[in-house]
Design an enzyme around this catalytic site. Sequence first.
Site, PDB file in Angstrom:
ATOM      1  N   LYS A   1      13.086  -3.559  31.201  1.00 32.92           N
ATOM      2  CA  LYS A   1      12.450  -3.488  32.525  1.00 32.92           C
ATOM      3  C   LYS A   1      12.858  -4.703  33.369  1.00 32.92           C
ATOM      4  CE  LYS A   1       8.699  -0.677  30.712  1.00 32.92           C
ATOM      5  NZ  LYS A   1       7.383  -0.578  30.080  1.00 32.92           N
TER       6      LYS A   1
ATOM      7  N   GLN B   1       2.378  -4.186  28.821  1.00 30.91           N
ATOM      8  CA  GLN B   1       3.021  -3.298  27.849  1.00 30.91           C
ATOM      9  C   GLN B   1       2.017  -2.891  26.774  1.00 30.91           C
ATOM     10  OE1 GLN B   1       6.156  -2.090  28.270  1.00 30.91           O
ATOM     11  NE2 GLN B   1       5.926  -0.847  26.442  1.00 30.91           N
TER      12      GLN B   1
ATOM     13  N   ASP C   1       2.119   1.341  36.782  1.00 30.35           N
ATOM     14  CA  ASP C   1       2.148   2.208  35.599  1.00 30.35           C
ATOM     15  C   ASP C   1       1.298   3.464  35.830  1.00 30.35           C
ATOM     16  OD1 ASP C   1       3.621   1.790  33.287  1.00 30.35           O
ATOM     17  OD2 ASP C   1       2.358   0.128  32.606  1.00 30.35           O
TER      18      ASP C   1
END
Length: 295
Positions: A53, A97, A120
């Site tokens: 990312k 994450q 997200d």
Amino acid sequence: MTQIIDGKFVASQIRIGLKEEAESLLKLTNKKPGLAAILVGDNSASKIYVNSKNKACNEVGFHSVVKIMESSATENELLEVIQKFNSDDEIDGILVQLPLPKHIDEDKIIEAISPKKDVDGFHPISFGKLVIGKETFYPCTPYGIMELLKYYKIDSKGKHVVVVGRSNIVGKPIANMLVQKKEGANAIVTICHTASPDISYYTKQADILIAAVGKANMITNDMVKDGVVIIDVGINRIDDASSPKGYKVVGDVDFENVKEKSSFITPVPGGVGPMTIAMLLTNTLKSFKQKMNIK
Ligand code: GUN
């Protein structure tokens, strides 16, 4: 003829577009979209994802911050880091994450992220908006699936989509996105899960089958009908003595055998996977534009 859905290519096209847009926005505003990725602990797969990312952000000209915390970090320490990024004007997207170490409450962490920076799309506010068909940040993997269907002109209107797996990250959001009364959606959706007595009863009826379970090769040839569209979200490692690494990565679908029956199919790797990061960058740019009041 089976068509292989090339997610790697589609993702690269999206990234080229994002890079161009970031360049013109930099000229206009003298600012870059910024993403903060937080990794707690040393899960090896998570490390790889966070590094990818970060690299992808740099490639498209975004500002990128990676915050790595010890696996012993407390919930409060993580909450403090999130608060700092929530009020950091250079950060437009915050990503924690998952999975998190067991002593940290994942729901509490997700809810601490400002919905304005929830790239997200996991915050209950974002998810609620998705369910009622309002504009929001869509979770990146389901968003990537929608983009693949669009790119390959696979119309889901009136089609029976069978989703195998009910995770909050893929199964539930993709089912809710496809059922909306909207262009590119309008599907009849079934979700199968661990309590379904005979999954093949449903999968055999699928015009579009989305597998997101995390079980190597579980969807076999006899479980699908001719002409099915297969979207394979699984990323599973299986032993492979012929590979130097000793393993290979396969999806939830027995690709070689199911391919013959399908009209379109995503490979693993190179199908849905590359789209996830492309959509994360797309969401980060969207957040930046919202902050700058740019349409
Ligand atoms: N873990 C597995 N997939 C994801 C994802 O899309 N976002 C985050 N934050 N964690 C994940």
